[in-house]
Design a protein around this motif. Sequence first.
Motif, PDB file in Angstrom:
ATOM      1  N   ARG A 177       0.839  -1.208   0.000  1.00  0.00           N
ATOM      2  CA  ARG A 177       0.000   0.000   0.000  1.00  0.00           C
ATOM      3  C   ARG A 177       0.869   1.250   0.000  1.00  0.00           C
ATOM      4  NH1 ARG A 177      -2.288   3.784   3.424  1.00  0.00           N
ATOM      5  NH2 ARG A 177      -4.454   4.326   2.973  1.00  0.00           N
ATOM      6  N   GLN A 190      -1.755   8.575  -8.488  1.00  0.00           N
ATOM      7  CA  GLN A 190      -1.857   7.164  -8.112  1.00  0.00           C
ATOM      8  C   GLN A 190      -2.738   6.377  -9.070  1.00  0.00           C
ATOM      9  OE1 GLN A 190      -3.040   6.638  -4.067  1.00  0.00           O
ATOM     10  NE2 GLN A 190      -3.410   4.463  -4.299  1.00  0.00           N
ATOM     11  N   ASN A 196      -1.157  15.048  -6.819  1.00  0.00           N
ATOM     12  CA  ASN A 196      -2.614  15.122  -7.018  1.00  0.00           C
ATOM     13  C   ASN A 196      -2.954  16.058  -8.177  1.00  0.00           C
ATOM     14  OD1 ASN A 196      -1.888  17.498  -5.814  1.00  0.00           O
ATOM     15  ND2 ASN A 196      -3.273  17.315  -4.078  1.00  0.00           N
ATOM     16  N   SER A 243       2.424   1.905  -3.372  1.00  0.00           N
ATOM     17  CA  SER A 243       1.475   2.353  -4.395  1.00  0.00           C
ATOM     18  C   SER A 243       1.197   3.846  -4.288  1.00  0.00           C
ATOM     19  CB  SER A 243       0.161   1.573  -4.285  1.00  0.00           C
ATOM     20  OG  SER A 243      -0.591   1.998  -3.163  1.00  0.00           O
ATOM     21  N   ARG A 244       1.492   4.435  -3.130  1.00  0.00           N
ATOM     22  CA  ARG A 244       1.207   5.854  -2.886  1.00  0.00           C
ATOM     23  C   ARG A 244       2.462   6.728  -2.863  1.00  0.00           C
ATOM     24  NH1 ARG A 244      -2.823   2.901  -1.343  1.00  0.00           N
ATOM     25  NH2 ARG A 244      -4.885   3.744  -0.838  1.00  0.00           N
TER      26      ARG A 244
END
Length: 199
Positions: A23, A163, A32, A26-27
């Motif tokens: 996790r 992402q 953004n 993946s980030r």
Amino acid sequence: MRRSTGLAIAGAATLAWGEWLNRRWSRALVGNSGGDSEAVIVLGYQNPQATANFINRWRVRAGIRSIAADSARDTRVVFTGGATSGGVAEARLMADYAKSALAFDGTVLLEDKSMTTWENIRNVIPLLEGVDRIKIASQPAHGLKARAYLRRQRPDLAKKLVQADDYRPGEWMVVKPLLALYGLWTLRGLDADERKASL
């Protein structure tokens, strides 16, 4: 009794560690960025047979579902990977699977010459010019490595990284600890900033 309880706790802790690390990866190294256009890069995996193998099929599904997450108006999916085993290029096999098995009818671009992750990124750069957002779909450690390579090759494009939907809780759960161990080995070449972002 105590031994079985200890083994159960150790097993649960190992699974939780694998989930947490995948996790986290993946980030890492994403922002953004907004906008109406995006490119989803799907990285290929060694594929000696004439159809997409299990890993490439999963990567294609992760790439396609990454589109649905934001539903940008102008999306291109870039399949990348050459013919590492002397047969059909990984990019072609993945594109065929996306169209035939997943009925994907969006914009598809192929990069079918690369043999390594570094080459994957280098060769797709011309296909990324002008998009607002960039997503890279693969197993989390591999995706992180590719994002680090984009930062090294084109820092301006790396600012557009967001992402992908290539991590989901419970997916691949049993093998995630193994993927985490392999990821730690493959990511050892990251520089200090990249390593800090990944841990």
